[in-house]
Every structure is written in C-alpha cells, then in structure tokens.
Write a protein that holds these residues in place. Structure first.
Motif, PDB file in Angstrom:
ATOM      1  N   ARG A  69      -6.021 -21.368   7.910  1.00  0.00           N
ATOM      2  CA  ARG A  69      -5.477 -20.023   8.128  1.00  0.00           C
ATOM      3  C   ARG A  69      -6.516 -19.136   8.816  1.00  0.00           C
ATOM      4  O   ARG A  69      -6.182 -18.320   9.695  1.00  0.00           O
ATOM      5  CB  ARG A  69      -5.039 -19.406   6.799  1.00  0.00           C
ATOM      6  CG  ARG A  69      -3.694 -19.915   6.293  1.00  0.00           C
ATOM      7  CD  ARG A  69      -3.131 -19.010   5.212  1.00  0.00           C
ATOM      8  NE  ARG A  69      -3.924 -19.064   3.983  1.00  0.00           N
ATOM      9  CZ  ARG A  69      -3.696 -19.908   2.977  1.00  0.00           C
ATOM     10  NH1 ARG A  69      -2.689 -20.785   3.059  1.00  0.00           N
ATOM     11  NH2 ARG A  69      -4.444 -19.898   1.897  1.00  0.00           N
ATOM     12  N   SER A  70      -7.784 -19.280   8.414  1.00  0.00           N
ATOM     13  CA  SER A  70      -8.846 -18.505   9.061  1.00  0.00           C
ATOM     14  C   SER A  70      -8.973 -18.869  10.538  1.00  0.00           C
ATOM     15  O   SER A  70      -9.120 -17.992  11.405  1.00  0.00           O
ATOM     16  CB  SER A  70     -10.187 -18.748   8.358  1.00  0.00           C
ATOM     17  OG  SER A  70     -10.175 -18.234   7.044  1.00  0.00           O
ATOM     18  N   VAL A  71      -8.914 -20.163  10.821  1.00  0.00           N
ATOM     19  CA  VAL A  71      -9.006 -20.618  12.207  1.00  0.00           C
ATOM     20  C   VAL A  71      -7.843 -20.061  13.021  1.00  0.00           C
ATOM     21  O   VAL A  71      -8.030 -19.574  14.150  1.00  0.00           O
ATOM     22  CB  VAL A  71      -9.021 -22.157  12.284  1.00  0.00           C
ATOM     23  CG1 VAL A  71      -8.934 -22.622  13.738  1.00  0.00           C
ATOM     24  CG2 VAL A  71     -10.278 -22.725  11.630  1.00  0.00           C
ATOM     25  N   ASP A  72      -6.643 -20.111  12.455  1.00  0.00           N
ATOM     26  CA  ASP A  72      -5.461 -19.591  13.152  1.00  0.00           C
ATOM     27  C   ASP A  72      -5.631 -18.108  13.472  1.00  0.00           C
ATOM     28  O   ASP A  72      -5.325 -17.665  14.595  1.00  0.00           O
ATOM     29  CB  ASP A  72      -4.209 -19.799  12.293  1.00  0.00           C
ATOM     30  CG  ASP A  72      -3.805 -21.267  12.184  1.00  0.00           C
ATOM     31  OD1 ASP A  72      -4.173 -22.038  13.082  1.00  0.00           O
ATOM     32  OD2 ASP A  72      -3.130 -21.626  11.200  1.00  0.00           O
ATOM     33  N   GLY A 123     -17.232 -16.581   8.926  1.00  0.00           N
ATOM     34  CA  GLY A 123     -18.184 -16.141   9.930  1.00  0.00           C
ATOM     35  C   GLY A 123     -18.728 -17.306  10.752  1.00  0.00           C
ATOM     36  O   GLY A 123     -18.863 -17.205  11.978  1.00  0.00           O
ATOM     37  N   VAL A 124     -19.037 -18.421  10.085  1.00  0.00           N
ATOM     38  CA  VAL A 124     -19.539 -19.610  10.776  1.00  0.00           C
ATOM     39  C   VAL A 124     -18.470 -20.173  11.710  1.00  0.00           C
ATOM     40  O   VAL A 124     -18.748 -20.528  12.864  1.00  0.00           O
ATOM     41  CB  VAL A 124     -19.984 -20.681   9.758  1.00  0.00           C
ATOM     42  CG1 VAL A 124     -20.293 -21.999  10.470  1.00  0.00           C
ATOM     43  CG2 VAL A 124     -21.196 -20.209   8.972  1.00  0.00           C
ATOM     44  N   ILE A 125     -17.240 -20.248  11.214  1.00  0.00           N
ATOM     45  CA  ILE A 125     -16.145 -20.761  12.036  1.00  0.00           C
ATOM     46  C   ILE A 125     -15.937 -19.880  13.267  1.00  0.00           C
ATOM     47  O   ILE A 125     -15.742 -20.380  14.385  1.00  0.00           O
ATOM     48  CB  ILE A 125     -14.846 -20.848  11.207  1.00  0.00           C
ATOM     49  CG1 ILE A 125     -14.980 -21.934  10.126  1.00  0.00           C
ATOM     50  CG2 ILE A 125     -13.642 -21.126  12.104  1.00  0.00           C
ATOM     51  CD1 ILE A 125     -13.846 -21.936   9.116  1.00  0.00           C
ATOM     52  N   ALA A 126     -15.988 -18.562  13.062  1.00  0.00           N
ATOM     53  CA  ALA A 126     -15.823 -17.631  14.183  1.00  0.00           C
ATOM     54  C   ALA A 126     -16.927 -17.833  15.219  1.00  0.00           C
ATOM     55  O   ALA A 126     -16.685 -17.741  16.430  1.00  0.00           O
ATOM     56  CB  ALA A 126     -15.822 -16.191  13.674  1.00  0.00           C
ATOM     57  N   HIS A 127     -18.141 -18.105  14.752  1.00  0.00           N
ATOM     58  CA  HIS A 127     -19.269 -18.363  15.659  1.00  0.00           C
ATOM     59  C   HIS A 127     -18.989 -19.592  16.524  1.00  0.00           C
ATOM     60  O   HIS A 127     -19.193 -19.569  17.747  1.00  0.00           O
ATOM     61  CB  HIS A 127     -20.544 -18.558  14.839  1.00  0.00           C
ATOM     62  CG  HIS A 127     -21.734 -18.979  15.640  1.00  0.00           C
ATOM     63  ND1 HIS A 127     -22.690 -18.092  16.074  1.00  0.00           N
ATOM     64  CD2 HIS A 127     -22.138 -20.210  16.072  1.00  0.00           C
ATOM     65  CE1 HIS A 127     -23.618 -18.756  16.752  1.00  0.00           C
ATOM     66  NE2 HIS A 127     -23.300 -20.041  16.768  1.00  0.00           N
ATOM     67  N   GLU A 128     -18.531 -20.673  15.896  1.00  0.00           N
ATOM     68  CA  GLU A 128     -18.273 -21.901  16.648  1.00  0.00           C
ATOM     69  C   GLU A 128     -17.091 -21.731  17.604  1.00  0.00           C
ATOM     70  O   GLU A 128     -17.109 -22.246  18.728  1.00  0.00           O
ATOM     71  CB  GLU A 128     -18.021 -23.069  15.682  1.00  0.00           C
ATOM     72  CG  GLU A 128     -19.188 -23.394  14.768  1.00  0.00           C
ATOM     73  CD  GLU A 128     -20.476 -23.683  15.523  1.00  0.00           C
ATOM     74  OE1 GLU A 128     -20.393 -24.136  16.684  1.00  0.00           O
ATOM     75  OE2 GLU A 128     -21.560 -23.457  14.969  1.00  0.00           O
ATOM     76  N   LEU A 129     -16.068 -21.014  17.174  1.00  0.00           N
ATOM     77  CA  LEU A 129     -14.930 -20.762  18.057  1.00  0.00           C
ATOM     78  C   LEU A 129     -15.347 -19.897  19.247  1.00  0.00           C
ATOM     79  O   LEU A 129     -14.824 -20.062  20.357  1.00  0.00           O
ATOM     80  CB  LEU A 129     -13.799 -20.081  17.274  1.00  0.00           C
ATOM     81  CG  LEU A 129     -13.101 -20.962  16.232  1.00  0.00           C
ATOM     82  CD1 LEU A 129     -12.109 -20.132  15.418  1.00  0.00           C
ATOM     83  CD2 LEU A 129     -12.373 -22.127  16.901  1.00  0.00           C
ATOM     84  N   ALA A 130     -16.291 -18.988  19.012  1.00  0.00           N
ATOM     85  CA  ALA A 130     -16.801 -18.155  20.108  1.00  0.00           C
ATOM     86  C   ALA A 130     -17.496 -19.014  21.161  1.00  0.00           C
ATOM     87  O   ALA A 130     -17.380 -18.753  22.365  1.00  0.00           O
ATOM     88  CB  ALA A 130     -17.761 -17.099  19.567  1.00  0.00           C
ATOM     89  N   HIS A 131     -18.209 -20.063  20.727  1.00  0.00           N
ATOM     90  CA  HIS A 131     -18.854 -20.969  21.681  1.00  0.00           C
ATOM     91  C   HIS A 131     -17.805 -21.635  22.576  1.00  0.00           C
ATOM     92  O   HIS A 131     -17.998 -21.768  23.788  1.00  0.00           O
ATOM     93  CB  HIS A 131     -19.643 -22.048  20.945  1.00  0.00           C
ATOM     94  CG  HIS A 131     -21.027 -21.625  20.544  1.00  0.00           C
ATOM     95  ND1 HIS A 131     -21.893 -20.991  21.404  1.00  0.00           N
ATOM     96  CD2 HIS A 131     -21.703 -21.758  19.364  1.00  0.00           C
ATOM     97  CE1 HIS A 131     -23.044 -20.757  20.789  1.00  0.00           C
ATOM     98  NE2 HIS A 131     -22.948 -21.205  19.554  1.00  0.00           N
TER      99      HIS A 131
END
Length: 266
Positions: A69-72, A123-131
C-alpha cells in the motif's frame, strides 16, 4: 542532470576523437555500435546479477499488505508505474533499486523490515523509488560504460603507438586503469550527489525527512556487521547505505551518513 549528461558526453566525445585520430574516421561506426552494446549489456547483466546475488524473491502482497500500500501511494504521488517489489536475506538491513521507469525493481532485505518502524520503512522505500523515478540507475550504468569505453580507447592507443609489444601491453593496462579511475571519480561524485536528491525527494513524498533520518541511523548501526552480509561490492553501490572514511570517501558511492541525516532533519 543536463550538466551531468553534458560532461559525461564530453568524456565520450574525447574518446571518440582520440579513436578517430589513432585509427581513422572509419572506426567511428564501430565505436558507436560498440558503445551501445557495451552499455546495454552492462545494464541487462548488472540488473540480473544484482537480483541473483541476493536471491531476491517477490514480496508477497498477502503477507506484507502495508508495504504494498505504501508503494502504491508513493508511486501515485511520483506519477510512477509501480515497480516489482522483492525481498531478500542480505545479512544486514538494506534496500536497493535496479532498472528504470516502467521496468524497475526495488529489493528490501528481511532484516530491514524487522528493525524499522512502518514510517521509517516507508522513507526507505520512497528513497529507492526516487532513484527509479530520477533514472539514477541508468545514469550510473551509462557513467560506468563511458569510463570503460575511455579506458579501452586509451589502451588501444598505447598498444598501437608503441614499439615494444610486451612493455606496451603492461603500459596499456596501467594507462587504462588510470584513465578509467579518473572518469569514475566523477561518476562516483555524481552518485553521492544523487543520494542527496533521492533523500530530498523521499522526504517530500512522505511529508517529512525525520523517518528516513531515523531509518538511516538504524541501518548504519546494523551495517556494522557488514562482514556477514551477502551484499557484494557491486550491489552495495546500489543500496541505500554505503559510507567512506577519510580519502575513501572520494571512492564511495554514498555521502557520509551523518550529513544525509543532518540534511533530512533540516
């Protein structure tokens, strides 16, 4: 990114000009085709090797619904197509991203899920998605490819302009390594800067920087056991955490963790 792309292209252009000067203009098509093949192979093989090296498997949506859900939500905020989400036992808490927009993959270690609170993990997931959103992985592969191309051209120039075959062979190896390292110093500087950008994008996406700052503190502590990690040197360059002390910081893919934390909390 325009400036970065221009400088990388300048390195490539110099290598192409040197190749044409040494071997004639007829070598240009070979340089162009060879460059595309080299970068393409590095991209494909690098992604496959990174996932295989940690034994990454699909993250079960039924078992980890909150993570999906966070990733979505983050992907919707970034206007990003949802990448493949995988999990792996790395021996240390960490995460990394490979691929590009429309064909990306984020790998999260089981150890990371165990030690982080949900907002920190987000926060970590958002960082990787930003990459992935910023095409940083593609940029790094391109930079490494250009460094290899420049080194290959330098080696052949030394070999074909020398007189002593054996001595020239060893000299070509040395020159190639030096030239490649020179270009890689610039590529690594780009990598460190892109980490700051990904941190800032992640903070904007989740609304504040403190969760990611807390996550980096915990990850830093967990990575003191790096000797037990299954993360090899090449994959480590993709991970959210990496550090260098003293002169080694110029050869690091990541800026000092304390500086990243300070920026996030400011």
């Amino acid at each position: 990114m325009a400036i970065v792309g221009s400088i990388l292209f300048a390195f490539y252009a110099v290598a192409a000009v040197v190749a044409m000067a040494a071997f004639g203009t007829g070598v240009l098509p070979i340089v162009l085709v060879g460059s595309v093949l080299l970068v393409g192979i590095q991209y494909k093989v690098g992604k496959w090797a990174a996932l295989r090296s940690v034994g990454a498997e699909d993250l079960d949506e039924n078992r980890y619904p909150e993570i999906h859900r966070s990733v979505d939500r983050i992907c919707q905020d970034m206007n990003l197509e949802k990448p493949s989400i995988k999990i792996a036992q790395m021996g240390v808490p960490n995460a990394f991203a490979v691929g590009r927009r429309g064909n990306g993959t984020v790998v999260i270690s089981e150890e990371l899920i165990q030690i982080l609170e949900h907002d920190e993990l987000e926060g970590v997931i958002a960082h990787e998605l930003a990459h992935i959103d910023n095409r940083d992985v593609v940029l790094m592969v391109l930079g490494q490819g250009i460094a290899s191309i420049v080194a290959i051209v330098a080696q052949y120039v030394v070999l074909l302009t020398g007189d002593n075959e054996l001595a020239d062979f060893f000299l070509a190896l040395v020159v190639g390594q030096i030239v490649q390292m020179f270009v890689m110093l610039f590529v690594l500087a780009i990598s460190r800067y892109r980490e700051y950008v990904a941190d800032a994008d992640a903070a904007r996406s989740i609304g504040r920087g403190d969760p990611l700052a807390r996550a980096l503190e915990k990850i830093s502590q967990g990575n003191q056991r790096a000797s037990d990690s299954k993360v090899d040197e090449k994959v480590n360059a993709l991970c959210i955490f990496g550090d260098g002390k003293g002169i080694a910081r110029f050869l690091s893919t990541h800026p000092p963790t304390e500086k990243r934390i300070a920026r996030l909390r400011n």
